[in-house]
Scaffold this motif. Structure first.
Motif, mmCIF file in Angstrom:
data_model
loop_
_atom_site.group_PDB
_atom_site.id
_atom_site.type_symbol
_atom_site.label_atom_id
_atom_site.label_comp_id
_atom_site.label_asym_id
_atom_site.label_seq_id
_atom_site.Cartn_x
_atom_site.Cartn_y
_atom_site.Cartn_z
ATOM 1 N N ALA A 129 -52.678 74.284 32.995
ATOM 2 C CA ALA A 129 -53.858 74.237 32.122
ATOM 3 C C ALA A 129 -54.315 75.651 31.774
ATOM 4 N N ALA B 229 -55.024 77.256 28.284
ATOM 5 C CA ALA B 229 -56.316 77.865 27.932
ATOM 6 C C ALA B 229 -56.111 79.292 27.427
ATOM 7 N N ALA C 172 -47.293 68.062 29.141
ATOM 8 C CA ALA C 172 -48.667 67.734 28.738
ATOM 9 C C ALA C 172 -48.851 68.013 27.245
ATOM 10 N N ALA D 89 -51.778 67.063 24.936
ATOM 11 C CA ALA D 89 -52.797 68.047 25.324
ATOM 12 C C ALA D 89 -52.701 69.217 24.339
ATOM 13 N N PRO D 90 -53.830 69.629 23.748
ATOM 14 C CA PRO D 90 -53.745 70.692 22.735
ATOM 15 C C PRO D 90 -53.552 72.066 23.372
ATOM 16 N N VAL D 91 -52.379 72.296 23.965
ATOM 17 C CA VAL D 91 -52.150 73.514 24.751
ATOM 18 C C VAL D 91 -51.231 74.517 24.059
ATOM 19 N N GLY E 98 -53.922 75.468 19.333
ATOM 20 C CA GLY E 98 -54.432 74.135 19.667
ATOM 21 C C GLY E 98 -53.509 73.018 19.220
ATOM 22 N N ALA E 99 -52.219 73.328 19.004
ATOM 23 C CA ALA E 99 -51.284 72.295 18.552
ATOM 24 C C ALA E 99 -50.801 71.468 19.739
ATOM 25 N N ALA E 100 -50.197 70.303 19.447
ATOM 26 C CA ALA E 100 -49.651 69.436 20.493
ATOM 27 C C ALA E 100 -48.597 68.548 19.870
ATOM 28 N N LEU F 17 -56.055 69.417 18.145
ATOM 29 C CA LEU F 17 -55.407 68.113 17.947
ATOM 30 C C LEU F 17 -55.500 67.280 19.230
ATOM 31 N N VAL G 166 -49.446 65.881 34.762
ATOM 32 C CA VAL G 166 -49.913 65.860 33.369
ATOM 33 C C VAL G 166 -51.369 65.394 33.301
ATOM 34 N N VAL H 179 -53.492 68.255 34.234
ATOM 35 C CA VAL H 179 -53.565 69.299 33.197
ATOM 36 C C VAL H 179 -54.621 68.915 32.159
ATOM 37 N N PHE H 180 -54.635 67.629 31.754
ATOM 38 C CA PHE H 180 -55.628 67.183 30.774
ATOM 39 C C PHE H 180 -57.043 67.385 31.292
ATOM 40 N N LEU I 270 -57.820 71.435 31.587
ATOM 41 C CA LEU I 270 -57.792 72.254 30.371
ATOM 42 C C LEU I 270 -59.182 72.565 29.804
ATOM 43 N N LEU J 69 -61.174 75.048 32.002
ATOM 44 C CA LEU J 69 -60.630 76.411 32.046
ATOM 45 C C LEU J 69 -60.844 77.124 30.705
ATOM 46 N N ILE J 70 -60.766 76.377 29.588
ATOM 47 C CA ILE J 70 -61.066 77.001 28.293
ATOM 48 C C ILE J 70 -62.525 77.489 28.309
ATOM 49 N N LEU K 291 -62.821 80.679 30.447
ATOM 50 C CA LEU K 291 -62.332 81.883 29.762
ATOM 51 C C LEU K 291 -63.305 82.301 28.674
#
Lengths: 206, 234
Positions: free
Chosen positions: A40, A44, A88, A93-95, A99-101, B2, B141, B144-145, B148, B151-152, B155
């Protein structure tokens, strides 16, 4: 029934009951959770961009995240963190950058860089720790640390350029101009930043 | 950004495994038929997929805007040659088709992400990948969702704090180091707290997942996926 066979039957019964819930071992729990949190973090970091002093393309810190995954989690779990990041992202997940996925990103122009990430994290981790077991990265020499990240960078860019050649049908020169020349100089800054992070006392959890 | 959005479209009702199969079939077909004719057929199919997800093409393109510079740069660089006549448009035909192919594959994956909740994707992965590796991927997974967004936010707070203290005047390396150090510390801190909580609550390899069931809507989609894979080998 002898005493021993009675013991065994009781043991089997207990097994039958507990097999319904299969607990995850303590060490694996630690590693899974850390790998997921690092995955994650890499995601980020793709949202953090700085103006690039040498090129119009902004610098994002994803690659720094990959280096640190290998350094702090070791080769196995560092690579696992990158694999989790990719799965993910593929599942929504937009990682990915911007921000694409989605699955399409892996087959898109930046797919090569992404697919190389677990290998790069593995290589960085294996070189820094000199094997599969993670050790204290602060105790490692500067040359080994920088060398590991240079190898990681070369892997990422080689795969990135190859990916562009495959997905955009470009020749090696065009792919190198599009995929490496504009982006690679900023990696020197990321390697320097990573050395600063590893050498500082700020992170003690590893 | 997205992400999944709840809805009642046809694509929302499909089984995630069906949607993954269509995406894989579509990508295989696109890579094996990168010709004007093949890509025209796949453009129509992309339109159908976006319509099934009630997603406008403009919105879908906006979601993949990060990739557009790469998609344009490839054909442009290929058309330029060092020396007279400087620009050879025929050199750009192959790369233009390839860029268009990448665009279509990206649009189809936008439709998947928009219409599939995370739990369903996780259940699909655990059913497709057998044994412990599948479970590890599923658990990882899902975590991670959850990690995320926090953590965003961590930061972004670190960057605001840096700006408030005139950190923007510092060298780029120092700014990268400070923001990333905060990120790594928060990531480890959050991981340690979650790990403790998971151990206390008997973290198991076999959690309860939503039941996945194929409906009558999945039949045409599965036929389509199979057809696309077969077309790859024609």
């Amino acid at each position: 029934m002898t005493e021993r066979s009675q013991d065994r039957t009781e043991h089997e019964e207990t097994n039958a009951i507990t097999s319904d819930v299969e607990l995850v071992g303590d060490e694996t729990t630690t590693n899974i959770v850390r790998a997921a949190s690092f995955a994650a973090l890499i995601g980020a970091l793709s949202y953090v961009s700085f103006p690039n002093p040498v090129s119009p393309t902004p610098v994002t810190l994803q690659v720094l995240g990959i280096f640190l995954a290998g350094i702090f989690l070791g080769p196995i779990w560092g690579a696992t963190a990158c694999a989790l990041y990719l799965v993910a992202g593929t599942l929504g997940a937009p990682v990915f950058a911007g921000g694409a996925a989605g699955f399409g990103v892996l087959l898109g122009p930046t797919g090569g860089y992404l697919l190389s990430m677990p290998f790069a994290a593995f290589a960085v981790g294996a070189i820094v720790h000199g094997g599969f077991a993670p050790s204290d990265p602060r105790a490692r020499g500067l040359i080994r640390l920088v060398g590991a990240m240079v190898v990681g960078t070369v892997l990422i860019y080689a795969a990135g350029v190859a990916g562009m050649m495959a997905t955009l049908d470009l020749g090696p020169t065009e792919a190198f101009l599009t995929g490496a020349v504009a982006l690679a100089p900023a990696e020197v800054l990321k390697i320097a930043a990573a050395v600063g992070i590893v050498r500082s006392d700020a992170i003690t959890a590893a | 950004m997205l992400t999944y959005e709840p809805g009642t479209s046809v694509a929302h009702r499909l089984d995630p495994r069906t949607k993954l199969a269509v995406q894989i079939g579509f990508a295989l077909a696109a890579f094996s038929h990168t010709t004007p004719r093949g890509l025209s057929l796949l453009t129509v199919l992309t339109g159908v997929v976006l319509a099934a997800a009630t997603l406008s093409p403009f919105d879908a393109v906006r979601e993949i805007r990060y990739a557009l510079p790469f998609l344009f740069a490839g054909p442009l660089l290929s058309a330029v040659v060092l020396g007279s006549p400087w620009i050879v448009p025929t050199e750009a035909i192959g790369p233009t088709l390839a860029s268009y192919r990448a665009l279509l594959v990206l649009l189809v994956s936008v439709a998947y992400v928009r219409t599939t909740p995370v739990r369903e994707s996780r259940a699909a992965i655990q059913r497709v990948v057998p044994g412990r590796p599948g479970r590890l991927l599923g658990v990882g997974v899902a975590l991670v969702f959850r990690f995320l967004p926090v953590l965003i936010a961590d930061l972004s707070r670190a960057r605001s704090a840096l700006r408030a203290r005139l950190g923007t005047e510092r060298r780029l390396i120092d700014r990268m180091r400070i923001v990333t150090t905060t990120g790594v510390r928060r990531a480890f801190g959050r991981a340690d707290r979650l790990e403790m909580a998971l151990r206390a609550r008997c973290f198991a390899w076999n959690p309860t997942l939503p039941a996945l069931k194929l409906s009558h809507w999945d039949v045409p989609s599965l036929v389509l996926a199979t057809g696309l894979v077969c077309w790859t080998f024609v």
